[in-house]
Design an enzyme around this catalytic site. Structure first.
Site, PDB file in Angstrom:
ATOM      1  N   PRO A 131       0.804  -1.225   0.000  1.00  0.00           N
ATOM      2  CA  PRO A 131       0.000   0.000   0.000  1.00  0.00           C
ATOM      3  C   PRO A 131       0.832   1.267   0.000  1.00  0.00           C
ATOM      4  O   PRO A 131       1.779   1.415   0.780  1.00  0.00           O
ATOM      5  CB  PRO A 131      -0.821  -0.122   1.289  1.00  0.00           C
ATOM      6  CG  PRO A 131      -0.951  -1.587   1.490  1.00  0.00           C
ATOM      7  CD  PRO A 131       0.354  -2.172   1.028  1.00  0.00           C
ATOM      8  N   CYS A 132       0.450   2.180  -0.902  1.00  0.00           N
ATOM      9  CA  CYS A 132       1.241   3.397  -1.074  1.00  0.00           C
ATOM     10  C   CYS A 132       0.643   4.605  -0.362  1.00  0.00           C
ATOM     11  O   CYS A 132       1.305   5.625  -0.222  1.00  0.00           O
ATOM     12  CB  CYS A 132       1.371   3.718  -2.561  1.00  0.00           C
ATOM     13  SG  CYS A 132      -0.198   4.129  -3.371  1.00  0.00           S
ATOM     14  N   GLN A 133      -0.617   4.523   0.088  1.00  0.00           N
ATOM     15  CA  GLN A 133      -1.260   5.706   0.645  1.00  0.00           C
ATOM     16  C   GLN A 133      -0.475   6.309   1.797  1.00  0.00           C
ATOM     17  O   GLN A 133      -0.459   7.528   1.985  1.00  0.00           O
ATOM     18  CB  GLN A 133      -2.686   5.374   1.111  1.00  0.00           C
ATOM     19  CG  GLN A 133      -3.630   5.004  -0.020  1.00  0.00           C
ATOM     20  CD  GLN A 133      -3.674   3.508  -0.239  1.00  0.00           C
ATOM     21  OE1 GLN A 133      -2.695   2.805   0.019  1.00  0.00           O
ATOM     22  NE2 GLN A 133      -4.798   3.010  -0.721  1.00  0.00           N
ATOM     23  N   PHE A 162       2.586   6.667   2.144  1.00  0.00           N
ATOM     24  CA  PHE A 162       3.799   7.356   1.729  1.00  0.00           C
ATOM     25  C   PHE A 162       3.554   8.344   0.594  1.00  0.00           C
ATOM     26  O   PHE A 162       4.469   8.999   0.131  1.00  0.00           O
ATOM     27  CB  PHE A 162       4.851   6.337   1.268  1.00  0.00           C
ATOM     28  CG  PHE A 162       5.000   5.180   2.215  1.00  0.00           C
ATOM     29  CD1 PHE A 162       5.538   5.366   3.484  1.00  0.00           C
ATOM     30  CD2 PHE A 162       4.597   3.913   1.865  1.00  0.00           C
ATOM     31  CE1 PHE A 162       5.673   4.305   4.361  1.00  0.00           C
ATOM     32  CE2 PHE A 162       4.729   2.842   2.735  1.00  0.00           C
ATOM     33  CZ  PHE A 162       5.267   3.042   3.995  1.00  0.00           C
TER      34      PHE A 162
END
Length: 433
Positions: free
Chosen positions: A76-78, A80
């Site tokens: 998951p990128c949210q 960062f």
């Protein structure tokens, strides 16, 4: 190595898998997916339609991983993302990295490929990435960070992403190196990213456009007519144009289109100055723009009719008055399209939140890009089956990876795992095609 066994965590709709399989196929190597995991039901449906496998759910329910060679994870990128709060490991989603680490220890694959947003590099002043590196190296893996732009891999999209790559008990030699690519989608030149002799052709948005896009993606007649009026009938000026109410530059605003009521030239000029001047330091330190009173507005818009003009803009809902100060009603009007792509350039980054509002003027039509065109921006083949609901497809593709970039990274990893003559052969730049 005759067959590469891999695991696909946070699989989404299978973008990383496609990239790995494509790289292996070109090297004459078979692949076998040992396990895939994804929690989004719509993404699982698409994954199953294309790969014939139904991904498992939450990785926290997995005790260990089956034996495999390469671990893929677009975690998951949210946590960062520059678009978010960059909470990093303080965000519950950010801690899922430690679940990946736990699972790596359960089988110790030969290599891993992780993908994330560029915000990972600077999150918490770089401490997040440092923590990841320390934990990875502590269990015997090399650690390399590649910052890669899809535009340099024959995809017409200015998409910058981070790839974390490691090989167990080895010091791999990668020919790829980081390059952020073009700063602007309208100033694009192909840059070689490898020391090999790969040839990279320049591709543009025109290369991914459908010749017969369904009529349902046309913009409304009302918007088209308003755009024609504003642009003097020259819709070619839409190339690269933005439709938004809180920036200047190459933009068209709702007051210029008269979408909430026709505006006089004086009203348009005031609004255009307002959205620029309200960001100036002389009116405060809020970089997102300040609320200004009439006296402050008069410093950059000298008109004896200022009060009347402001009242008219409030009545038409282009401005609102809050305790004696004026604020643009930015964001309350939702444009059908927020950015028109230039067919002769590359696209802005396709993102999950508004991929459905990218537009194009092409073959005399003012329209949104189609789901298939969005898929092409990411390198998905036309035979790849998309979700039947367009809004979900845009969302999934905005969260996905660029296939061509994953293929290039996977190729580097495979070459560092392939023993004997095969590895020497392809390291020398020969092709299996």
């Amino acid at each position: 190595m005759k067959t590469i066994r891999f695991i696909d965590l946070f699989a989404g709709i299978g973008g990383m898998r496609l990239g790995l399989e494509k790289a292996a196929q070109k090297l004459g190597i078979q692949t076998q997916c040992m396990l895939s995991s994804e929690i989004n039901a719509d993404s699982c449906w698409v994954y199953e339609q294309n790969f014939g496998e139904s991904p498992l759910g939450d990785i926290r329910s997995l005790e260990k991983l089956p034996n495999h060679d390469i671990l893929l994870a677009g975690f998951p990128c949210q946590s960062f993302s520059l678009a978010g709060k960059q909470a990093g490991f303080n965000d519950r989603r950010g801690t899922l990295f430690f679940e990946i680490l736990r699972l790596i220890k359960s089988d110790c694959p030969q290599a891993f490929i992780f993908e994330n947003v560029r915000g990972l590099l600077t999150n918490d002043g770089g401490q997040t990435l440092k923590t990841i590196q320390q934990d990875i190296e502590a269990i015997g893996y090399s650690f390399q960070v590649l910052l890669l732009n899809s535009a340099n891999f024959e995809l017409p999209q200015n998409r910058l992403r981070v790839y974390l790559v490691g090989v167990l008990n080895a010091c791999p030699q990668f020919s790829l190196f980081s390059d952020p690519g073009p700063k602007d989608s309208h100033a694009y030149n192909v840059q070689p990213l490898s020391e090999s002799d790969w040839t990279r052709k320049k591709v543009t948005v025109a290369d991914i456009l459908e010749e017969d896009a369904p009529e349902g993606y046309n913009c409304s007649p009302q918007l088209v007519e308003a755009l024609k009026t504003r642009l003097g009938g020259d819709l070619n000026r839409l190339h690269g144009m933005r439709l938004l109410d809180y920036r200047g530059g190459n933009s068209i605003h709702s007051w210029e289109l008269g979408l909430r009521g026709e505006c006089s030239e004086e009203e348009i000029e005031l609004m255009n100055r307002f959205i620029l001047k309200r960001r100036h330091a002389e009116f405060g330190k809020d970089q997102d723009g300040k609320l200004l009173n009439q006296a402050q507005i008069a410093t950059f818009f000298d008109s004896p009719q200022l009060g009347t003009v402001l009242a008219s803009l409030v009545a038409k809902n282009y401005l609102k008055l809050i305790q004696g100060k004026y604020k643009p009603v930015a964001g309350n009007f939702s444009f059908e399209v927020y950015k028109f792509l230039d067919p002769n350039k590359i696209a802005v980054t396709l993102v999950a939140s508004d991929g459905n509002r990218l537009g194009v003027y092409y073959q005399g039509r003012v329209r949104k890009i189609t789901p298939r065109e969005a898929a092409r921006l990411q390198g998905f083949p036309d035979e790849f089956r998309l979700h039947p609901k367009a809004d979900r497809t845009y969302y999934q593709l905005g969260n996905s990876v660029s296939i061509n970039v994953v293929e290039a990274v996977a190729r580097e990893v495979i070459l560092n795992l392939t023993p004997g003559e095969l590895g020497q052969k392809y390291s020398a730049g020969e092709s299996s095609d």
